[in-house]
Every structure is written in C-alpha cells, then in structure tokens.
Design an enzyme around this catalytic site. Structure first.
Site, PDB file in Angstrom:
ATOM      1  N   GLU A  86       0.842  -1.188   0.000  1.00  9.94           N
ATOM      2  CA  GLU A  86       0.000   0.000   0.000  1.00  9.94           C
ATOM      3  C   GLU A  86       0.884   1.247   0.000  1.00  9.94           C
ATOM      4  OE1 GLU A  86      -1.669   1.387   3.740  1.00  9.94           O
ATOM      5  OE2 GLU A  86      -1.425  -0.630   4.529  1.00  9.94           O
ATOM      6  N   CYS A 120      -3.316  -3.346   4.523  1.00  9.97           N
ATOM      7  CA  CYS A 120      -2.390  -4.409   4.950  1.00  9.97           C
ATOM      8  C   CYS A 120      -2.741  -5.775   4.357  1.00  9.97           C
ATOM      9  CB  CYS A 120      -2.376  -4.495   6.474  1.00  9.97           C
ATOM     10  SG  CYS A 120      -2.087  -2.919   7.265  1.00  9.97           S
ATOM     11  N   THR A 162       2.581   3.449  16.123  1.00 12.20           N
ATOM     12  CA  THR A 162       2.163   2.173  15.511  1.00 12.20           C
ATOM     13  C   THR A 162       2.690   2.040  14.071  1.00 12.20           C
ATOM     14  OG1 THR A 162       0.003   3.062  14.816  1.00 12.20           O
ATOM     15  CG2 THR A 162       0.079   1.985  16.955  1.00 12.20           C
ATOM     16  N   SER A 212     -11.065   1.720  13.306  1.00 18.99           N
ATOM     17  CA  SER A 212     -10.203   0.684  12.705  1.00 18.99           C
ATOM     18  C   SER A 212     -10.120  -0.547  13.625  1.00 18.99           C
ATOM     19  CB  SER A 212      -8.817   1.234  12.369  1.00 18.99           C
ATOM     20  OG  SER A 212      -8.048   1.449  13.525  1.00 18.99           O
ATOM     21  N   HIS A 255      -2.568 -10.433  11.778  1.00 19.03           N
ATOM     22  CA  HIS A 255      -2.008  -9.143  11.367  1.00 19.03           C
ATOM     23  C   HIS A 255      -1.813  -8.334  12.646  1.00 19.03           C
ATOM     24  CE1 HIS A 255      -1.388  -5.244   9.778  1.00 19.03           C
ATOM     25  NE2 HIS A 255      -2.548  -4.787  10.223  1.00 19.03           N
ATOM     26  N   LYS A 264      -5.525  -9.301  22.400  1.00 16.20           N
ATOM     27  CA  LYS A 264      -6.982  -9.155  22.515  1.00 16.20           C
ATOM     28  C   LYS A 264      -7.688 -10.029  21.475  1.00 16.20           C
ATOM     29  CE  LYS A 264      -6.903  -4.454  24.308  1.00 16.20           C
ATOM     30  NZ  LYS A 264      -7.433  -3.102  24.234  1.00 16.20           N
ATOM     31  N   ASN A 334       4.256  -2.183  13.082  1.00 18.57           N
ATOM     32  CA  ASN A 334       3.349  -2.615  12.023  1.00 18.57           C
ATOM     33  C   ASN A 334       4.044  -2.449  10.671  1.00 18.57           C
ATOM     34  OD1 ASN A 334       1.234  -3.307  10.409  1.00 18.57           O
ATOM     35  ND2 ASN A 334      -0.173  -1.720  11.147  1.00 18.57           N
TER      36      ASN A 334
END
Ligand code: ACO
Length: 459
Positions: A86, A120, A162, A212, A255, A264, A334
């Site tokens: 991306e 992603c 991030t 998101s 991811h 989580k 990330n």
C-alpha cells in the site's frame, strides 16, 4: 502438467527490516505521554523506520535479491511474481515491474503478475493469487514469488508509535514444507473508511483509530466463525463430527497493528468459541465466565469487562499459540502487508524444529477499508525442505540485534525529511547509505522525470 500439484505452499521465506529503530520507551518520554502507553498499552518495544535512502522499490528489490541468493533459485525458474503493497510511489507503474530489473541477466521476461493493493491485505491477496496460479491450468511448472512490503508512517500524534517498515518474499510451489489447507479459507470484505490514503501528495494515511479497531475485531469474528464452519466440514472424518475451535490450531497468527491488539484478538477467538457452545457446556468449558452467557459479539468491541475476563481466561493459550509470533512485530512495529507473515517468520525462528513438525497454523489477515481472511497451513514433517526453510529465517534474531538505535529526536527529523521530500524530483537522498545492512538496495537518486535509480551496498 498432467496432474494437480500436491501440497502447494511456502517453499522458502526471506524477511528484511530497516537497519535503524527508535526505542518506544524513549519515544514515550519524547512525546510527553505517560510512561507505559506505547510499551504496555500498545505492547510495542521498538519501531523500525527507513531513511530517505529506502523506498518501497528498494525494500522489495532487497528482499527478492536476498531470497534468490540464499536459496540459490534461478531467476528463470520464476513464472509469476506478485507484489502486495500500500506504499505507492507511482500511480500506474507497479513495483513488480521495477523488480523485473533483477531478472535482466537471466533473460526471463515471461513472468506473470503485478501489484495488489488494499491496505495491509495486499500481501495476502498476492499470496492467494500465487497459490491459485500454481493450482491452475496456466501453471507451467515454475515457482511463484510473492513479495509484501511497506513503509508504515503516521503523522505526529497518537498513531505514530504504531508505524514500522519491512518486506517479505515467499517462494510458492508444490511439495512445500508449509502447505495451505484447501477449502477452508474464510473471507470477510466490506466498505469502511477506517484507514485510507486520500492525500496522494503525502505518505500519511487518514485514520479513524477507534473505528479501525472495531472493524478489525468485527472482521476477525466473521472470518473465524466462517473458517470454523468450513473447516469443520473439511476436517470431519467420514461420518465422525469434528468441531473446529481454537484447540484445532497449534498456533494462531494475526495481522499485528500493535501487539496488544493481537493478544486481545486471541482472547476474541475464545469469546467466539464461548458464544458457540450450548448453555449447558459453559460451566465446564469456561469456568468463571458464566456471567457473560447472554453476551452478543457485536456489543463487545470495547466492553472492558468482557475483554479483561477473556484475556485472563486465554492467557495460557496466548503464551502457547501466539506469543512467539510477536517477536518481529514487537521489535519492528506494524509493517502493514508483511506484518502477518513476519508473525510466521517469528514463529519459525522461535519454536524448535521438532515442535513445528506436523503443526497446524491459523492465520488472520486484515487490511483496512476493508478486506480480511482467515486461512490455515500445515507444517510438514521435519524433513530437509522444512530444515532449509527454517534455517533460512533463523538469522532474524541476529538481524534485529544488529540494528542501530536512533534517538526520538533524530527519528522525528527523519520523518520531517521524508515528509518534505516525498515525491520531489529531481531528488538525491540526504541520508548516508553506510547505515544500511550489507546487500541492501537503496535509492541513489530521482531524476527530473521522477525516474528512480538504485544502487546496492556490498554484501
Ligand atoms: N500505561 C499503560 N497503558 C496505557 C497507558 C499507560 N501509561 N496509557 C494508556 N494506556 C493504554 C490504554 O489504556 C489503551 O489500552 P486499551 O486499549 O487496552 O484500553 C492503550 O494504551 C492505547 O491508548 P489509547 O489512549 O486508547 O489509544 P490512542 O488514542 O493513543 O490510540 C490507536 C491508539 C487507536 C491504536 C492509535 O495508535 C492509532 O490510530 N493507530 C493506527 C491505527 C491502527 O493501528 N488500527 C488498528 C487496525 S488497522 C491497521 O492495521 C492500520
């Protein structure tokens, strides 16, 4: 080809990350946020970043060169090359076409495939395309090569910690040591403006952080429920019923926008299993969680009580099935498209070979906007092909350790430099190529027609 190719999957893997990083604890203090926000709250320890010497083309050139050299693959033996990214430097010319420079000496121009983009998720789409090609009537017996790479940078503010960067190359073919399960892929696609890049003059996305996270968790629920349904049918033995749940997987990879969300997410799979059992089974299967029996998945994305209870309940599963896969994510951040596959490399580099053999790995891929899939692979017996694949990625810990720490102030200056010079032409990068790892392709200059020229550091 006279027969359907058997055991199509990943034959070799190569991962690269930037040679510089900023420490997240130092970044907390530099950004003036409470200590622990990035390191504990997001679960990140370091963030890799690129200077203006690297762009998406150079990252992908480096990872392809390294894979081909390490595994001694002849460029003539690649029949398809797919790139998932991306990070856009040219609106029409694909990164794949830039990579064709590496094929020049081989004389092989018969290479299908171009780029695939959806945040992603592009790497996963590229991977699915490559697998489909090998399994199709168009296959000519050669390997497919999948490349996923990105430079993840955010404007100053709460999303900046991030970020990350990296690239991965995956060689796809038959009789692979990592074999994709057939008939079980579960996909969830929908329209959402959670993260997108409408400003083409900037590297930075427009992000609705909370949305998101909600989109990610909702996509995970949908993919997991569907995967369990499909896989229960595929894996049932004749007439014996088989219920796919978390215990079906020896490892589960996600991811990773940041590591805390992955923990989580593992807890979320247990919550999905919980809502799928009958009321009578709750007390024996999920002791201590009886008070949540009326819970509805779509009402729990930000329910702290549910989240805490299921994270506590799933702690052992997280340690066993997922934690090892976060090695690179916690130290690099990330990477966008390579993130999930960085999880696979982390797992392969962390578990002893004997423990990997015969194991089933679940993978969840998410790209904002949104596109997501859950699928699985099986690690074959610990034969020479698996040994070779694993030894190829075993140097990853050493690579992470060989990186140079840079202060948050220098990191911030570098972000400003990238920001100022993004899409400038002509342009000669200011940063020294000396800080790059050996064998790294780098941007030498951009000419007045926006054409990019690359050089490589000595191996
Ligand atoms: N010590 C420990 N934990 C802390 C501290 C502290 N001092 N301060 C805050 N925290 C915790 C918070 O409680 C929170 O944890 P929780 O979510 O478990 O409650 C966590 O740190 C983050 O803090 P917030 O204030 O909620 O987050 P913030 O508003 O700073 O933004 C976000 C976080 C939304 C992830 C932001 O970084 C972002 O927008 N990132 C980009 C988007 C993204 O990654 N989305 C995920 C999926 S899409 C994708 O892959 C791009």
């Amino acid at each position: 080809m006279t027969s359907w190719p058997a055991d199509v999957g990943i034959c070799a893997l190569e991962l690269i990350v930037p040679s510089q990083y900023v420490d997240q604890a130092e970044l907390e203090s530099h950004d003036g946020v409470p200590p622990g926000k990035y390191t504990i709250g997001l679960g990140q320890s370091k963030m890799g970043f690129c200077t203006d010497r690297e762009d998406i083309n150079s990252l992908c050139m480096t990872v392809v060169s390294k894979l081909m050299e390490r595994h001694k693959v002849d460029f003539c033996n690649i029949g398809r090359l797919e790139v998932g990214t991306e990070t856009i430097v040219d609106k029409s010319k694909s990164v794949k076409s830039v990579l064709m420079q590496l094929f020049t000496d081989s004389g092989n121009y018969d290479v299908e495939g171009v780029d695939t983009t959806n945040a992603c998720y592009g790497g996963t789409s590229a991977l699915f395309n490559a697998v489909s090609w090998v399994e199709s009537s168009a296959w000519d017996g050669r390997y497919a090569l999948v490349v996923a790479g990105d430079i993840a940078v955010y404007a100053k503010g709460n999303a900046r910690p991030t970020g990350g960067a990296g690239a991965i190359a995956m060689l796809i073919g038959p009789n692979a040591p990592l074999v994709f399960d057939r008939g079980v892929r579960a996909t969830y696609m929908a329209h959402a403006y959670d993260f997108y890049k409408p400003d083409l003059s900037s590297e930075y996305p427009t992000v609705d952080g909370k949305l998101s996270i909600q989109c990610y968790l909702n996509a995970l629920d949908n993919c997991y429920q569907l995967y369990c349904k499909k896989a229960s049918k595929v894996f049932q033995n004749n007439s014996t019923k088989y219920k796919v749940e978390l215990r079906h997987f020896d490892a589960v990879l996600f991811h990773s926008p940041y590591c805390k969300l992955v923990q989580k997410s593992l807890a979320r799979l247990v919550l999905n299993d919980y809502v799928n059992v009958s009321e009578g089974e709750v007390a024996s299967r999920f002791p201590g969680l009886e008070q949540f029996k009326d819970v509805k998945l779509e009402e729990t994305y930000f329910d702290r009580d549910v989240e805490k209870a299921f994270m506590t309940f799933s702690k052992d599963d997280f340690e066993k099935k997922t934690k090892a896969s976060l090695l690179i994510a916690s130290q690099v951040g990330n990477m966008y498209t390579p993130s999930l596959y960085g999880g696979l490399v982390s797992l392969l580099a962390s578990w002893p070979l004997a423990d990997l053999s015969g194991k089933r790995v679940g993978l969840f891929s998410y790209g904002s906007g949104l596109a997501s899939s859950m699928f699985s692979l099986r690690v074959t017996g610990d034969g020479p092909a698996l040994q070779k694949l694993v030894s190829g990625v075993s140097g990853v810990t050493e690579m992470l350790g060989a990186r140079k720490a840079v202060s948050p102030a220098q990191f911030s200056e570098m972000m400003e430099l990238r920001e100022k010079n993004h899409h400038q032409a002509p342009y000669t990068p200011r940063s020294s190529p000396d800080t790059l790892f050996p064998g790294t392709w780098y941007l030498d200059h951009v000419d007045d027609k926006h054409r990019r020229f690359y050089k490589r550091t000595a191996s």
